[in-house]
Design a protein around this motif. Sequence first.
Motif, PDB file in Angstrom:
ATOM      1  N   UNK A  96       2.350   8.496   6.030  1.00 48.78           N
ATOM      2  CA  UNK A  96       1.113   8.926   5.202  1.00 48.78           C
ATOM      3  C   UNK A  96       0.219   7.363   4.405  1.00 48.78           C
ATOM      4  N   UNK A 100      -3.781   3.932   1.731  1.00 54.32           N
ATOM      5  CA  UNK A 100      -3.487   4.589   0.175  1.00 54.32           C
ATOM      6  C   UNK A 100      -3.135   2.715  -0.332  1.00 54.32           C
ATOM      7  N   UNK A 103      -6.047   0.238  -0.562  1.00 56.37           N
ATOM      8  CA  UNK A 103      -6.813   0.120  -2.105  1.00 56.37           C
ATOM      9  C   UNK A 103      -5.885  -0.055  -2.900  1.00 56.37           C
ATOM     10  N   UNK A 104      -4.784   0.976  -2.804  1.00 59.27           N
ATOM     11  CA  UNK A 104      -4.148   0.444  -4.097  1.00 59.27           C
ATOM     12  C   UNK A 104      -3.785  -0.900  -4.493  1.00 59.27           C
TER      13      UNK A 104
END
Lengths: 219, 219
Positions: A96, A100, A103-104
């Motif tokens: 998952x 994310x 982007x981080x």
Amino acid sequence: MKISKTEENYLKAIFSILEKGKPSASTNSISQKMETSAASVTDMVKRLAKKKLAIHESHKGVKLTKEGNKIATMLTRKHRLWEVFLVDKLDFLWDEVHEMAEELEHIQSKEMIDRLDNFLGNPKFDPHGDPIPDADGKFATRQQTPLNEFKVGEKGTVVGVRESSTPFLQYLDQLGLGLGSKIEILEKYEYDNSAKILLNKSKEIVITGKVCLNLFLQK
Amino acid sequence: MKISKTEENYLKAIFSILEKGKPSASTNSISQKMETSAASVTDMVKRLAKKKLAIHESHKGVKLTKEGNKIATMLTRKHRLWEVFLVDKLDFLWDEVHEMAEELEHIQSKEMIDRLDNFLGNPKFDPHGDPIPDADGKFATRQQTPLNEFKVGEKGTVVGVRESSTPFLQYLDQLGLGLGSKIEILEKYEYDNSAKILLNKSKEIVITGKVCLNLFLQK
DNA sequence: AATAATTTTTAGACTAATCTAAAAATATAT
DNA sequence: ATATATTTTTAGATTAGTCTAAAAATTATT
Ligand SMILES: [Mn+2]
Ligand SMILES: [Mn+2]
Ligand SMILES: [Mn+2]
Ligand SMILES: [Mn+2]
């Protein structure tokens, strides 16, 4: 000199192609990875070359300069540390976290990432078993062998995956396979390269040749 | 409908102007906050209006629609939760976290931010004492009074700052003042609104009228 | 009410990042 | 070695986000 998020993503894409042993990254290979047109890649590669982050010879592919390599390595460091944060601290599953982290990794603060590293206990590998470069850009190394090179009777522990796409990781979850799983090879079928294995000393399952190719184990 | 990082920053700027009680945000006030030209603001405000995130009447300023307000609130939630993370978990000081949070707030995952909220113990206020909206956008409220409204002899605890610029916060650090500081008013000087206070029952210091105006206390 | 000052909007231009279509270069097959 | 296929580059167009300069609208001052 400031580097845009887009430029960073290109650097990382080139880096990951070169990482697999290729002497240079082709326009097409980059366009596939970035999901942009080949024309856009040519444009961007020229910009990276002008900024001295890449070396481009027309029709001969792209390499990274020392500086370009450094930036790509630090992006990889950030990406993988954030993945560890998401899994270890926020309890996300290993399939998952990629989007994310994608982007981080662009958040700009060396100080923050070094503190995050520390907060996480200076992990050496991310949730997919990929090595996390340290603050100086040094990657940990580890003895690992793809499962397809194992012989019948040999045993090992899963320490990494060659490909970390969501479907593959979810499929592994379904099989009950993950980092740390103990495996013993019971049989190998030459016909299609599939194999029967003993999982965690308790369950016998059959896995395809493709899965064997994508799992890294420590003997 | 996807909203760019730039659009998000404009929404937040408009939100913060309206938050201060203004009935609508003027082009100029937005351009000041965003550090862009008034012309750019007009452009962007039209785009936000077209997306039904803002309402714009020519020469009469901008308001947010329910949807625009919702998005700005969630950005504020993300910003403040990340600030708590940076201070509580990575040990940054309260004056160091704003810029990083300004980037982190744009990471797109409601699930992640709700988990972060939980990981941090569902804090109700950020490191500057500003309220953190919950997952439904509800802000905590609190009884607080600016220090300049206190009378001689009254006591209170610092719970927030009106302005959280780095210079102001660093100045407070220098004075030994921060969230949780206990204050008793010893004297007030009408001439320039400065005051002599007893800090944490131990130290007498003089603070200017400007500082008095920017500190919120709970009695 | 007329004039001056200020605010806001419009017009036109620029850059980054993207695309499609066509041309040029390189690689493969006959 | 020629023809065909593939890869890469160029040319030209588009969109988001920005700017400056000038025009228009509003507000303040005399
Ligand atoms: Mn990325
Ligand atoms: Mn990974
Ligand atoms: Mn921001
Ligand atoms: Mn804050």
